[in-house]
Design a protein around this motif. Structure first.
Motif, PDB file in Angstrom:
ATOM      1  N   TYR A 117      51.737  39.833  45.931  1.00  0.00           N
ATOM      2  CA  TYR A 117      52.766  39.005  45.292  1.00  0.00           C
ATOM      3  C   TYR A 117      52.260  38.467  43.954  1.00  0.00           C
ATOM      4  O   TYR A 117      52.940  38.583  42.923  1.00  0.00           O
ATOM      5  CB  TYR A 117      53.161  37.854  46.207  1.00  0.00           C
ATOM      6  CG  TYR A 117      53.901  36.755  45.482  1.00  0.00           C
ATOM      7  CD1 TYR A 117      55.189  36.959  44.989  1.00  0.00           C
ATOM      8  CD2 TYR A 117      53.300  35.513  45.251  1.00  0.00           C
ATOM      9  CE1 TYR A 117      55.855  35.960  44.291  1.00  0.00           C
ATOM     10  CE2 TYR A 117      53.965  34.517  44.568  1.00  0.00           C
ATOM     11  CZ  TYR A 117      55.235  34.744  44.081  1.00  0.00           C
ATOM     12  OH  TYR A 117      55.889  33.759  43.385  1.00  0.00           O
ATOM     13  N   LEU A 118      51.081  37.858  43.956  1.00  0.00           N
ATOM     14  CA  LEU A 118      50.534  37.282  42.726  1.00  0.00           C
ATOM     15  C   LEU A 118      50.287  38.367  41.679  1.00  0.00           C
ATOM     16  O   LEU A 118      50.544  38.169  40.482  1.00  0.00           O
ATOM     17  CB  LEU A 118      49.236  36.537  43.044  1.00  0.00           C
ATOM     18  CG  LEU A 118      49.395  35.292  43.933  1.00  0.00           C
ATOM     19  CD1 LEU A 118      48.030  34.746  44.351  1.00  0.00           C
ATOM     20  CD2 LEU A 118      50.197  34.211  43.213  1.00  0.00           C
TER      21      LEU A 118
ATOM     22  N   ARG B 110      53.401  39.420  39.881  1.00  0.00           N
ATOM     23  CA  ARG B 110      53.892  38.417  38.946  1.00  0.00           C
ATOM     24  C   ARG B 110      52.939  38.194  37.776  1.00  0.00           C
ATOM     25  O   ARG B 110      53.172  37.329  36.944  1.00  0.00           O
ATOM     26  CB  ARG B 110      54.123  37.080  39.676  1.00  0.00           C
ATOM     27  CG  ARG B 110      55.228  37.113  40.737  1.00  0.00           C
ATOM     28  CD  ARG B 110      56.566  37.527  40.136  1.00  0.00           C
ATOM     29  NE  ARG B 110      57.688  37.369  41.051  1.00  0.00           N
ATOM     30  CZ  ARG B 110      58.113  38.292  41.900  1.00  0.00           C
ATOM     31  NH1 ARG B 110      57.462  39.457  41.974  1.00  0.00           N
ATOM     32  NH2 ARG B 110      59.163  38.079  42.675  1.00  0.00           N
ATOM     33  N   GLY B 111      51.852  38.957  37.735  1.00  0.00           N
ATOM     34  CA  GLY B 111      50.885  38.804  36.650  1.00  0.00           C
ATOM     35  C   GLY B 111      50.062  37.531  36.750  1.00  0.00           C
ATOM     36  O   GLY B 111      49.428  37.111  35.776  1.00  0.00           O
ATOM     37  N   ARG B 112      50.016  36.922  37.913  1.00  0.00           N
ATOM     38  CA  ARG B 112      49.278  35.666  38.116  1.00  0.00           C
ATOM     39  C   ARG B 112      47.878  35.992  38.660  1.00  0.00           C
ATOM     40  O   ARG B 112      47.470  35.570  39.740  1.00  0.00           O
ATOM     41  CB  ARG B 112      50.060  34.759  39.057  1.00  0.00           C
ATOM     42  CG  ARG B 112      51.359  34.275  38.441  1.00  0.00           C
ATOM     43  CD  ARG B 112      52.367  33.768  39.451  1.00  0.00           C
ATOM     44  NE  ARG B 112      51.876  32.685  40.287  1.00  0.00           N
ATOM     45  CZ  ARG B 112      52.600  32.104  41.252  1.00  0.00           C
ATOM     46  NH1 ARG B 112      53.841  32.515  41.488  1.00  0.00           N
ATOM     47  NH2 ARG B 112      52.088  31.136  41.966  1.00  0.00           N
ATOM     48  N   TYR B 113      47.140  36.760  37.881  1.00  0.00           N
ATOM     49  CA  TYR B 113      45.875  37.321  38.342  1.00  0.00           C
ATOM     50  C   TYR B 113      44.832  36.252  38.653  1.00  0.00           C
ATOM     51  O   TYR B 113      44.046  36.397  39.598  1.00  0.00           O
ATOM     52  CB  TYR B 113      45.328  38.288  37.292  1.00  0.00           C
ATOM     53  CG  TYR B 113      46.330  39.322  36.842  1.00  0.00           C
ATOM     54  CD1 TYR B 113      46.953  40.157  37.763  1.00  0.00           C
ATOM     55  CD2 TYR B 113      46.673  39.450  35.490  1.00  0.00           C
ATOM     56  CE1 TYR B 113      47.892  41.105  37.359  1.00  0.00           C
ATOM     57  CE2 TYR B 113      47.598  40.393  35.076  1.00  0.00           C
ATOM     58  CZ  TYR B 113      48.211  41.207  36.011  1.00  0.00           C
ATOM     59  OH  TYR B 113      49.137  42.129  35.605  1.00  0.00           O
ATOM     60  N   SER B 114      44.798  35.173  37.876  1.00  0.00           N
ATOM     61  CA  SER B 114      43.779  34.141  38.068  1.00  0.00           C
ATOM     62  C   SER B 114      43.964  33.385  39.382  1.00  0.00           C
ATOM     63  O   SER B 114      43.048  32.689  39.835  1.00  0.00           O
ATOM     64  CB  SER B 114      43.796  33.151  36.902  1.00  0.00           C
ATOM     65  OG  SER B 114      45.033  32.450  36.851  1.00  0.00           O
ATOM     66  N   GLU B 115      45.147  33.500  39.998  1.00  0.00           N
ATOM     67  CA  GLU B 115      45.398  32.812  41.263  1.00  0.00           C
ATOM     68  C   GLU B 115      44.999  33.649  42.470  1.00  0.00           C
ATOM     69  O   GLU B 115      45.077  33.170  43.615  1.00  0.00           O
ATOM     70  CB  GLU B 115      46.872  32.429  41.369  1.00  0.00           C
ATOM     71  CG  GLU B 115      47.339  31.445  40.304  1.00  0.00           C
ATOM     72  CD  GLU B 115      48.812  31.139  40.420  1.00  0.00           C
ATOM     73  OE1 GLU B 115      49.272  30.787  41.536  1.00  0.00           O
ATOM     74  OE2 GLU B 115      49.524  31.260  39.398  1.00  0.00           O
TER      75      GLU B 115
ATOM     76  N   SER C 188      45.324  43.613  35.318  1.00  0.00           N
ATOM     77  CA  SER C 188      46.443  44.445  35.785  1.00  0.00           C
ATOM     78  C   SER C 188      46.007  45.773  36.401  1.00  0.00           C
ATOM     79  O   SER C 188      46.841  46.628  36.682  1.00  0.00           O
ATOM     80  CB  SER C 188      47.402  44.713  34.622  1.00  0.00           C
ATOM     81  OG  SER C 188      46.729  45.415  33.580  1.00  0.00           O
TER      82      SER C 188
ATOM     83  N   SER D 293      60.949  33.147  44.305  1.00  0.00           N
ATOM     84  CA  SER D 293      60.321  34.405  43.898  1.00  0.00           C
ATOM     85  C   SER D 293      59.491  35.022  45.015  1.00  0.00           C
ATOM     86  O   SER D 293      59.446  36.248  45.156  1.00  0.00           O
ATOM     87  CB  SER D 293      59.443  34.183  42.663  1.00  0.00           C
ATOM     88  OG  SER D 293      58.401  33.254  42.938  1.00  0.00           O
ATOM     89  N   TYR D 294      58.844  34.180  45.828  1.00  0.00           N
ATOM     90  CA  TYR D 294      58.067  34.709  46.944  1.00  0.00           C
ATOM     91  C   TYR D 294      59.016  35.333  47.971  1.00  0.00           C
ATOM     92  O   TYR D 294      58.752  36.399  48.536  1.00  0.00           O
ATOM     93  CB  TYR D 294      57.250  33.600  47.597  1.00  0.00           C
ATOM     94  CG  TYR D 294      55.892  34.032  48.123  1.00  0.00           C
ATOM     95  CD1 TYR D 294      55.674  35.329  48.588  1.00  0.00           C
ATOM     96  CD2 TYR D 294      54.822  33.148  48.162  1.00  0.00           C
ATOM     97  CE1 TYR D 294      54.441  35.723  49.066  1.00  0.00           C
ATOM     98  CE2 TYR D 294      53.579  33.529  48.642  1.00  0.00           C
ATOM     99  CZ  TYR D 294      53.398  34.813  49.097  1.00  0.00           C
ATOM    100  OH  TYR D 294      52.175  35.208  49.573  1.00  0.00           O
TER     101      TYR D 294
END
Length: 252
Positions: free
Chosen positions: A109-110, A113-118, A135, A52-53
């Motif tokens: 990138y994060l 992908r909706g990976r906001y906490s990362e 978002s 994905s990256y």
């Protein structure tokens, strides 16, 4: 004899044409007129890695053929010959330089992908900056502008882990803090990787000082441009005008 001279003349003409093409490719930005990073062909016999990256990096848009790297404050950046393609991402501030651009792409990138906490980075004092804006792109931009002011090549190097060139992946960073006699540190980000057995080819992008558009690093060899090739066991990694030790290829 006339036939011999005729053949020689044809060969000379072909040589001139080939040299002209090679020179043009060695000087022109985005000579492939690619729309995205993924549109640039892989080296012969090499296969791109998946993930994905990798997909995100290959979707990065490129400015049209002949575009020059622009400074945040306006005008053409110096040393255009170090760039071989301008990535079409609007800059956020005059502090968005080399390490900041590597952080920008990771955060984008994060975020995609909706990976906001990362989305988090360490500042120069070792404190963690955590993104809490969900978002909201406005919140992401505000977070990144703040991070740019307190992070650096030193902090990026400290919060990442070495990775062997044989295991390199898109999203890895090549980074070193300030060295003796070199003044400032520098950072690149790996935006594409292709493999052929144990051999690896990578494509890199960078920002720089003063703040300028993110751009693909040129391989001075027009035949290889923009790929850099490694056998997987190098102790020194040469990327255009820059060199990195084997522990300076790192990942989050």
């Amino acid at each position: 004899m006339k036939k011999v001279f005729k053949v020689i003349g044809v060969l000379v003409l072909v040589g001139i044409i080939v040299c002209g093409i090679v020179w043009w490719y060695s000087r022109t930005s985005n000579p492939w007129n690619a729309t995205t990073v993924g549109d640039i062909s892989t080296p012969v016999g090499y296969t791109r890695v998946e993930g994905s990256y990798a997909e995100f990096m290959r979707s990065l848009p490129l400015k049209k053929r002949g575009s020059k790297v622009q400074l945040y404050t306006g005008g053409d950046a110096r040393f255009q010959f170090l760039s071989t393609g301008v990535i079409d991402i609007p800059m956020l501030s005059n502090s968005e330089q080399c390490a900041d651009m590597t952080m920008r792409l990771r955060a984008e990138y994060l975020f995609s992908r909706g990976r906001y906490s990362e989305i988090r980075f360490q500042d120069a004092n070792g404190n963690t900056l955590q993104y809490h804006g969900g978002s909201s792109r406005k919140a992401l931009k505000k977070f990144l502008r703040k991070a740019y002011g307190v992070c650096s090549t030193f902090s990026v190097s400290r919060e990442t882990t070495p990775r062997p060139i044989s295991e390199v992946q898109p999203g890895d960073v090549l980074v070193y803090p300030a060295r003796k006699l070199e003044g400032m540190g520098h950072a690149l980000i790996v935006i594409d990787v292709a493999r052929k057995g144990k051999k690896v080819a990578i494509m890199c992008a960078e920002g720089n000082t003063p703040a300028r558009e993110l751009h693909i690093v040129r391989n001075p060899n027009p035949i290889s441009n923009p790929w850099f090739f490694f056998d997987g066991d190098e102790s020194m990694l040469w990327i255009s005008a820059f060199h990195f030790g084997k522990d300076e290829l790192r990942h989050y």
